[in-house]
Structure formats: structure tokens, C-alpha cells
Design an enzyme around this catalytic site. Structure first.
Site, PDB file in Angstrom:
ATOM      1  N   LYS A  22      94.797  19.417  47.438  1.00 33.80           N
ATOM      2  CA  LYS A  22      93.640  19.741  48.292  1.00 33.80           C
ATOM      3  C   LYS A  22      92.996  21.053  47.828  1.00 33.80           C
ATOM      4  CE  LYS A  22      94.240  21.942  52.443  1.00 33.80           C
ATOM      5  NZ  LYS A  22      93.374  23.119  52.586  1.00 33.80           N
ATOM      6  N   ASN A  23      93.823  22.063  47.645  1.00 30.35           N
ATOM      7  CA  ASN A  23      93.262  23.388  47.351  1.00 30.35           C
ATOM      8  C   ASN A  23      92.695  23.507  45.941  1.00 30.35           C
ATOM      9  OD1 ASN A  23      93.803  24.107  49.926  1.00 30.35           O
ATOM     10  ND2 ASN A  23      95.496  25.504  49.450  1.00 30.35           N
ATOM     11  N   CYS A 116      90.061  32.272  62.175  1.00 34.55           N
ATOM     12  CA  CYS A 116      90.774  30.998  62.237  1.00 34.55           C
ATOM     13  C   CYS A 116      92.173  31.267  62.759  1.00 34.55           C
ATOM     14  CB  CYS A 116      90.817  30.332  60.869  1.00 34.55           C
ATOM     15  SG  CYS A 116      91.982  31.099  59.767  1.00 34.55           S
ATOM     16  N   ARG A 121      90.567  36.725  58.647  1.00 37.80           N
ATOM     17  CA  ARG A 121      90.136  36.140  57.364  1.00 37.80           C
ATOM     18  C   ARG A 121      88.708  36.524  56.954  1.00 37.80           C
ATOM     19  NH1 ARG A 121      92.372  30.132  56.480  1.00 37.80           N
ATOM     20  NH2 ARG A 121      92.073  30.629  54.305  1.00 37.80           N
ATOM     21  N   ASP A 304     101.590  29.211  52.444  1.00 37.00           N
ATOM     22  CA  ASP A 304     101.393  27.901  53.068  1.00 37.00           C
ATOM     23  C   ASP A 304     102.711  27.182  53.363  1.00 37.00           C
ATOM     24  OD1 ASP A 304      98.711  28.295  53.043  1.00 37.00           O
ATOM     25  OD2 ASP A 304      98.255  26.905  51.423  1.00 37.00           O
ATOM     26  N   ARG A 396      93.960  17.466  58.212  1.00 40.53           N
ATOM     27  CA  ARG A 396      93.100  18.262  57.336  1.00 40.53           C
ATOM     28  C   ARG A 396      93.745  18.436  55.962  1.00 40.53           C
ATOM     29  NH1 ARG A 396      91.236  23.874  59.290  1.00 40.53           N
ATOM     30  NH2 ARG A 396      90.511  23.717  57.150  1.00 40.53           N
TER      31      ARG A 396
END
Ligand code: UD1
Length: 421
Positions: A22-23, A116, A121, A304, A396
Site C-alpha cells: 500500500k505505502n 489523525c 502529523r 506500523d 484501508r
């Protein structure tokens, strides 16, 4: 809003395949805005952040077709240069279109991302880097209005390592006039992947994967076909799921070098971890011990996976410590893990975890993507039933995680909205 129901206690066993990253996918998709033409991007995970980026590309004017983990993108004649509040508020990584839009069209209007679940952030590093490249930036009515005639190569030094701002600076600098040097650049594999994609489009980038990236600007780029690297965070999640149930799980389609420190931490706890060329096997191993983890930029321990390891360490006898050095507020999930019986104490950016002999199922609520995954894996090892709500956070970042876990033998199901109301 879907929920996930887990009846814990099943030992996972078998083979599972990781998706593309994803990233890595998010900046690569944004980078397609840098040249007119047709792209084929492979190994794309089908998850909601990627679908949000597709919506954003369409809003800007790209044509996108998404089938079976492949994206065909056509970027001819793009005129729009705006990322609206509606999309940016659902995904901060929408900010990735800023660099490419400026490089290609000389202007961009992007909604200013708010806070968030991980804390404030800020995006000051993104804006400072673009300012150095010659961009004029105004923030008005919640939007970043940015303009430039021609980007000019420069020296950029990031005070702290930042994945997002390194990616944005890279995507702008490839079309700048002259040379740009990014110092203290992020070394994450996702940055290397982006730079490889940009080079395949005709960019001149060297040093990616190290702290100093050198970019010789070129006049124009061309479209290219590309395949994303595997998702090392999903790989880590699947390994922790196996570890959590003391099962034997083989994760395929991964690059073990991207997960070096994570595999070593699993070994330090006492799990047996074997790497092959593109797969990793985790087995229960022998006696377990509590450990200390500090999150840091790559090749350090990835933030993460911090919530996932908190879940795992909750079941390991003794006192483990986790120091969170990237996002100081990334502990919203603790109270939910406590509902499952975890013994965790928070002090500043550090948690101490006293391993308990058994977690116990309860209703919990997911506060963010990786915390959602942490609650799912915790539930796999908990006595009885756990119902996890706010599953949209999980979706997500993961392509049907529950189906992968079920294929390994977990007793897990998704309760869809229609079934709920
Ligand atoms: C990316 C990842 C996210 C991961 C994080 C750290 C994506 C889409 N997201 O997020 O999953 O957890 O890297 O590995 O790839 N900072 C500033 N100002 C800025 C930018 C960042 O102060 O302008 C701070 C952040 O608040 C944080 C640190 O720098 O404390 C690192 O953030 P960064 O690496 O930029 O994270 P993201 O790119 O947002």
C-alpha cells in the site's frame, strides 16, 4: 459499518500470500501524473486507501481501470490540479499529488490534511522542501495553494527522517531544472520503490535507499509499466498472527530483507523464523521471553508494526517495553487491548507490557489501520468471542485480512452492514 467476529483459540497453520505494498502504491500512483500516456501498474492491493487514490486520480482527470491487482492508467490531457477536502480528509496520503502536480502543471490546490488518530502529523517538511524547489505556497480556506514557473534544483535537508516529504520532494525534483540533493532522506523500501519507478519513467535518481538522494532534473518523463514491491507491513501482520496462535505459517511473495529487524525481534522472543528467497516461515519455537522494542525509521523497527507487537507481547510472560519514537500518540489502541485483558501501562512515549497467560474475548473498537489489525490478531489468541467494530480502518490497509486468516484456520467472519441493520 462492517464488524469482524473472531472466536479465538484456533492455531493458524498453512501458507498465505502477501499483497503488493500500500505505502509503495500510493506515491507510485501519484507519480503517474508526471507524464502523459498509458501505464500498467501490477501487484496493486485492492484496499480502500488505494481506491481513494484512484478516485483522486480520476478527479484530477486520469482514466483508471482496476482489475485483478492491475491498474491501467491513462493520463493524457490532464487539466485539473485539485485534491478536494472530501478525499484528503479520508486519506492523508492524498498530499502525494502535490509534488507531481507542481512538477507537471506548475500549480496545485490540495486540501490541508488535518490531524489523525496518530496525533498532529504536520506537513511542514513537505511544504519547506517544495518552497526550496521554488514553489510559492499560500494556505487559505483550508487549502494549500501552490504555484511555480519552473522548479529549480536545490539542497534539501530534512531535520527528521520523513517518508512522505521525501517522496513528495523526489516527485517534484525529477522535473526540476538542475540538480537536487536530499539529505537525511528516508531509506524505506517504499522510497526505493518509488525512485525505481521514476527512473523507469526516465528520471535520473541515485542514492535511493541511502540518506543522500541525488536527482538530476530532466525536461520530461515518459509512462512506464511497473510492479509494486510486496507489503512488508502486511507480511509482519501475518507473521504476528501466526506467532499469536503459536502456529506454523508460511508467508509467500515477500522480500525478507525488508523485514530484517522484525524477524530478529520475533526470534528474540523465541519464535523460529526461517527465510527463503521470497518467503518467510514462522514456527512456535521454544521458550519465550519478554523483549524491548524501539520504533525508528528504516532499517529500524517500523512504527506500523508497533501495535501488532504490543498485542503479541501481551501474551509473552515477563515485562516487555515498547518505545514509540515516530508518532508519540500512537497508543490509542491500548484501552481496547486492555478490554481483552492485556496488562499495559503507558508513560510518555513508552509502554510496559506484563504478559498475561490468556487474553479474553470482548467487544472492541478499532481506532486506526494498524491498531485494527492488532485487535484482530489479539482476538485470535483470546478465549471466547471478540467483536471488532469500525472495521473500515482495517480495510484501508488490508485486502480482506479476515479471508487470509480464515484460510489459515482462524474462526473469523465479517458481519456486513446489511446483516447488521
Ligand atoms: C508514512 C507511512 C506510515 C508510516 C510512516 C512512518 C504512508 C502512506 N504512510 O507516513 O504508514 O507509519 O511513514 O514510517 O506511507 N513529520 C513532520 N512534518 C512533516 C512530515 C512528517 O513533523 O511534514 C513527522 C511526523 O509527524 C512523524 C515523522 O515526521 O513524527 C515521520 O513521519 P513520516 O515519515 O513523514 O510519515 P508519513 O509519510 O506521514
Amino acid at each position: 459499518m462492517d464488524e469482524i467476529l473472531v472466536r479465538g483459540g484456533k492455531k493458524l497453520s498453512g501458507t498465505v500470500v502477501a499483497n503488493g505494498s500500500k505505502n509503495a502504491g500510493l506515491p507510485v500512483l501519484a507519480a503517474t501524473l508526471l507524464a502523459d500516456g498509458d501505464y500498467l501498474i501490477k501487484n496493486i492491493p485492492n484496499l480502500s486507501d488505494i481506491r481513494t487514490m484512484i478516485k483522486l486520480l480520476k478527479q484530477i482527470g486520469s482514466e483508471v481501470e482496476f482489475t485483478d491487482h492491475e491498474l491501467r492508467i491513462t493520463t493524457k490531457g490532464i487539466k485539473n490540479f485539485e485534491a478536494s477536502y472530501d478525499l484528503v480528509k479520508t486519506m492523508r496520503a492524498s498530499i502525494y499529488v502535490l509534488g507531481p502536480l507542481l512538477a507537471r502543471q506548475g500549480k496545485a490546490r490540495v486540501s490541508f490534511p488535518g490531524g489523525c488518530a496518530l496525533g498532529a502529523r504536520p506537513i511542514d517538511y513537505h511544504l519547506e522542501a517544495l518552497h526550496k524547489l521554488g514553489v510559492t505556497i499560500q494556505i487559505k480556506h483550508g487549502y494549500i495553494n501552490a504555484e511555480v514557473n519552473r522548479l529549480k534544483g536545490c539542497e534539501i535537508y530534512f531535520e527528521n527522517k520523513t517518508v512522505g516529504a521525501t517522496a513528495n520532494a523526489l516527485m517534484a525534483a525529477v522535473l526540476a531544472e538542475g540538480k537536487t540533493v536530499i539529505e537525511n532522506a528516508a531509506c524505506e523500501p517504499e522510497i526505493t520503490c518509488l525512485a525505481d519507478f521514476l527512473n523507469s519513467m526516465g528520471a535520473h535518481i541515485e542514492g535511493h535507499g541511502t540518506e543522500i538522494i541525488i536527482i538530476e532534473g530532466v525536461k520530461e518523463l515518459h509512462p512506464a509499466d511497473f510492479s509494486l514491491i510486496p507489503d512488508r507491513i502486511e507480511v509482519g501482520t501475518l507473521l504476528v498472527a501466526g506467532a499469536m496462535t503459536r502456529g506454523k505459517v508460511i508467508v509467500k511473495n515477500c522480500i525478507p530483507e525488508h523485514s530484517g529487524i522484525v524477524l530478529n525481534k520475533l526470534r528474540d522472543i523465541g519464535f523460529e523464523v526461517d527465510n527463503a528467497e521470497n518467503s518467510i516461515t514462522i514456527s512456535p519455537g521454544g521458550k519465550k521471553k519478554a523483549i524491548e522494542i524501539s520504533t525508528n525509521p528504516h532499517p529500524g523497527f517500523p512504527t506500523d508494526l508497533q501495535p501488532l507487537f504490543a498485542a503479541l507481547l501481551s501474551t509473552i510472560e515477563g515485562k516487555s517495553i515498547i518505545n514509540e519514537n515516530i508518532f508519540s500518540d500512537r497508543f490509542m489502541y491500548i484501552s481496547e487491548l486492555q478490554r481483552l485483558g492485556a496488562d499495559i501501562k503507558l508513560s510518555g512515549n513508552r509502554i510496559s507490557i506484563n504478559g498475561v497467560s490468556k487474553l479474553s474475548g470482548a467487544p472492541v473498537m478499532a481506532p486506526d489501520i494498524r491498531a485494527a489489525a492488532a485487535l484482530v490478531v489479539a482476538a485470535l489468541a483470546a478465549n471466547g468471542q471478540t467483536k471488532i467494530s469500525r472495521v473500515y480502518h482495517l480495510d484501508r490497509g488490508y485486502e480482506y485480512l479476515e479471508q487470509k486468516l480464515a484460510s489459515l484456520g482462524a474462526d473469523i467472519e465479517r458481519i456486513e452492514t446489511d446483516a447488521l441493520y
